[in-house]
Scaffold this active site. Structure first.
Site, short mmCIF file in Angstrom:
data_model
loop_
_atom_site.label_atom_id
_atom_site.label_comp_id
_atom_site.label_asym_id
_atom_site.label_seq_id
_atom_site.Cartn_x
_atom_site.Cartn_y
_atom_site.Cartn_z
N GLN A 173 -8.49 9.39 2.85
CA GLN A 173 -7.08 9.10 2.62
C GLN A 173 -6.30 10.40 2.54
O GLN A 173 -6.66 11.29 1.75
CB GLN A 173 -6.93 8.30 1.31
N HIS A 216 3.67 8.80 -5.21
CA HIS A 216 2.49 8.72 -4.35
C HIS A 216 2.95 8.57 -2.91
O HIS A 216 3.90 7.84 -2.62
CB HIS A 216 1.63 7.50 -4.69
N HIS A 226 0.68 13.61 -3.84
CA HIS A 226 1.43 13.25 -5.04
C HIS A 226 2.44 14.33 -5.33
O HIS A 226 2.11 15.52 -5.40
CB HIS A 226 0.48 13.05 -6.23
N LYS A 256 7.14 0.18 -4.20
CA LYS A 256 6.81 1.06 -3.08
C LYS A 256 7.61 0.69 -1.84
O LYS A 256 8.06 -0.45 -1.68
CB LYS A 256 5.31 1.02 -2.76
N CYS A 260 -5.27 9.68 -7.25
CA CYS A 260 -4.19 10.06 -8.17
C CYS A 260 -4.65 10.45 -9.57
O CYS A 260 -4.11 11.41 -10.14
CB CYS A 260 -3.12 8.96 -8.23
#
Length: 663
Positions: free
Chosen positions: A400, A536, A404, A488, A353
């Protein structure tokens, strides 16, 4: 008429009830043998608890999550008692319930061996049969220290009570609510105290309420999880509400062992973990590389279809970048130590990020560009402790599929819904269609672990909760599980044998775009400069971990579209090999991954080898097949169709691959 002063009113499961003063909780549930404790005013209590006026009481049944914890913690006490009966010099650590079981740590001179566990189990059965009563009593620090003079670890826990390290003690010494120090005695029927332990409880009424248990294994464990402390011996066990439930659990464990991705990864030649490279750093072999590439190609294309733009960022960056993002102050223990590059400190990246923020900030942005969606397969590195590394599901280096979304506040709910729909569709394509949502929020008791104002956290949490609730999926709270920069949603998926895995995540971040961090802005319609919201999202999360989950979910028998080898050609005799190579050529022209087995093995051995490698389809050819332009088409489950034309065989395979069928 009864004396009003001798009675009191309580609420049982919402119903008002008048009982005599001095009534204990067990008397409310005397007709329900499955009730083993009570929740009073939200606090778990023993059934021996004395009711007071206005108490709100709920039963805790043995097969409930709380009931399982109480059963297992009580069984841990019985195990510790048995250990000290058999090994009097053993000193006690802690013994909490854990998922599907319990453990207890002991300081002993000689590690336990399987024969010791057999003896401990036998002694436990005797204690259970005695029907010893779990009896709670309140004590003081001084009294407990005097009583437990031979238990140094328990005395250490008393010193930690309420202190900075108290979270490491499993709360074993402190009663919730009152802050009292409590001890539980195991009392025989004649009133003799057989054994005692520092514990907050609650516990079962007696040891006879333990229906089924088994000790599983022993292992070394550092005291309080700190490798600087003494290494203790930990015994793991499990306990269930019935012998049938225990048998089901043991069957699940056998099935999990059969599906272990570490073993299957070796057997199927997918990946390995060379010592020469280092712990938690896997390498993918050609077949595993095919699986990884297919998954990467799939999710890359899906991101593009969902409006994301592909970007790329480096593996290291100057240390200051991670101070700006807040990761070093709040997540520093999860990052590898600094690297000296030309006299400056650099860090291996643990997340993508911060670099995506720099891409956003590389030029002025307009509201017309939002949502701006960036995505990459970024390889990141986490400084995991060696004790938690586990195959592909907990590694130190992984790719990963990190994205974003930069949006206005007004766009945030719609973008979160868009991401959730994307995630659920992806999981379904991979055969994971049993899931629920978890909402991770801030721990208000630990404000120093989170950044941002109360108002920002409340707004972000409300947006996530509303979208999650509107999805119609089960929503489970996870207090304190948020990232330092915002709440989240995580998707918790159940695999083929019912285990739950945390898969994809969506996080609402109002912190990194702020003026104190990356100072991200966009030009609004009225010409003002506004701060975007950053969302995210990771669909696979770690592709390595996702592969590990899929290997176990499918027990290595991947659906045709994912299988590293989709078809094996098996000639009955050497003279039929050229014919099958021609069939293989036609399959490859349609994008199918195919091999021809030209080994000296007999046909049945070749079929067996293909089955062991979990290949979805086999095409077998002999003289009659060659003459007829056909093959015998064999499925992984052993079903076989003879005399299938080559055209039909090719179309069967292509249709199965293109449909992403799960069989």
């Amino acid at each position: 008429m009864s004396d009003p002063s001798s009675s009191l009113t309580v609420h049982v499961d919402g119903d008002e009830r008048t009982v005599e003063t001095g009534t204990k909780a067990w008397e409310l549930f005397r007709d329900d043998p499955d009730v083993i404790a009570a929740r009073v005013g939200g606090v778990l209590r023993d059934l021996s608890y004395d009711l007071v006026a206005a108490d709100a009481v709920e039963p805790v049944r043995i097969d409930s999550p709380d009931g399982h914890d109480i059963l297992r913690h009580s069984t841990a006490h019985v195990m510790a008692q048995a250990v000290q009966d058999l090994f009097p010099q053993a000193r006690l650590g802690i013994g909490p319930p854990i998922t599907d079981g319990f453990y207890y740590d002991f300081d002993v001179e000689t590690p336990f061996v399987p024969e010791d566990l057999d003896k401990i189990e036998t002694r436990m059965r005797k204690i259970i049969k005695e029907g010893q009563r779990f009896s709670r009593r309140v004590t003081t620090d001084a009294q407990a220290i005097d009583e437990l003079a031979d238990e140094p670890y328990k005395i250490e826990l008393i010193g930690l009570k309420g202190g900075a390290g108290a979270e490491d003690t499993d709360g074993a010494a402190v009663e919730v609510g009152g802050g009292q120090l409590t001890i539980y005695d195991n009392v025989r029927r004649d009133g003799e105290v057989a054994w005692s332990d520092l514990c907050r409880g609650p516990h079962l009424p007696t040891t006879k309420r333990i229906p089924a248990f088994k000790l599983m294994r022993s292992a070394a464990a550092y005291w309080r999880g700190d490798e600087k402390n003494r290494q203790l011996q930990r015994i793991y066990g499990t306990a269930w509400e019935s012998k049938e439930a225990l048998a089901d659990h043991l069957h699940r464990l056998e099935e999990a062992e059969r599906r272990d991705h570490r073993k299957l990864g070796r057997d199927l030649d997918l990946f390995s973990f060379p010592d020469e490279i280092g712990s938690g750093l896997p390498v993918f072999h050609p077949k595993g590389g095919v699986l990884k590439r297919v998954m990467e190609d799939y999710v890359r294309q899906r991101h593009i279809e969902e409006g994301f733009e592909y970007v790329g960022t480096p593996h290291i960056a100057k240390e200051g970048l991670y101070y700006t993002s807040g990761h070093l102050p709040y997540y520093g223990e999860g990052m590898f130590p600094a690297l000296d590059v030309d006299g400056m400190d650099y860090r291996l990246k643990a997340m993508n990020c911060p670099m995506h923020n720099l891409i956003y900030r590389s030029r002025q942005r307009s509201y017309r560009e939002l949502p701006l969606r960036l995505f990459e397969f970024g390889h990141v590195y986490r400084h995991e402790k060696s004790g938690v590394i586990h195959g592909l599901t907990r590694v130190r280096g992984f790719a990963q599929d990190d994205s974003h979304s930069y949006v206005t506040k007004e766009q945030a709910p719609g973008e979160i819904q868009h991401l959730l729909d994307f995630i659920l569709g992806l999981l379904r394509d991979f055969g994971l269609d049993d899931y629920y949502l978890e909402l991770s929020t801030r721990d208000d008791a630990k404000p120093d672990k989170f950044i941002g104002s109360d108002e920002e956290w409340a707004e972000a949490t409300a947006v996530l909760e509303r979208v999650a609730t509107d999805s119609g999926l089960e929503l489970v709270p996870d207090p304190g599980g948020a990232a330092y920069y915002g709440p989240k949603i995580s998707v918790q998926a159940r695999d083929a044998i019912g285990r739950t895995w945390q898969m994809s995540t969506i996080q609402y971040d109002f912190n990194q775009p702020s003026p104190d961090r990356f100072a991200l802005e966009y030009s609004a319609a009225d010409g003002s400069r506004q701060q975007p919201v950053m969302i995210h999202s990771a669909k696979f999360g770690s592709i390595e971990r996702f592969i590990g989950v899929l290997v176990e979910h499918y027990a290595g028998a991947f659906p045709p579209w994912l299988a590293p080898v989709q078809v094996v050609g098996i000639p009955i005799a050497e003279r039929h090999a050229d014919y099958l190579y021609d069939v293989a050529r036609r399959l490859r022209e349609r994008g199918v991954r195919v091999e021809v087995d030209e080994s000296d093995d007999r046909m049945q051995k070749k079929i067996r080898n293909a089955q062991l490698q979990k290949v979805p389809f086999m095409v077998i050819a002999g003289d009659q097949d060659v003459e007829a332009g056909a093959v015998s088409f064999r499925y992984r489950d052993g079903h076989q169709d003879n005399g299938v034309s080559v055209d039909d065989a090719v179309e069967r395979v292509v249709a199965a691959v293109e449909s992403r069928a799960q069989v």
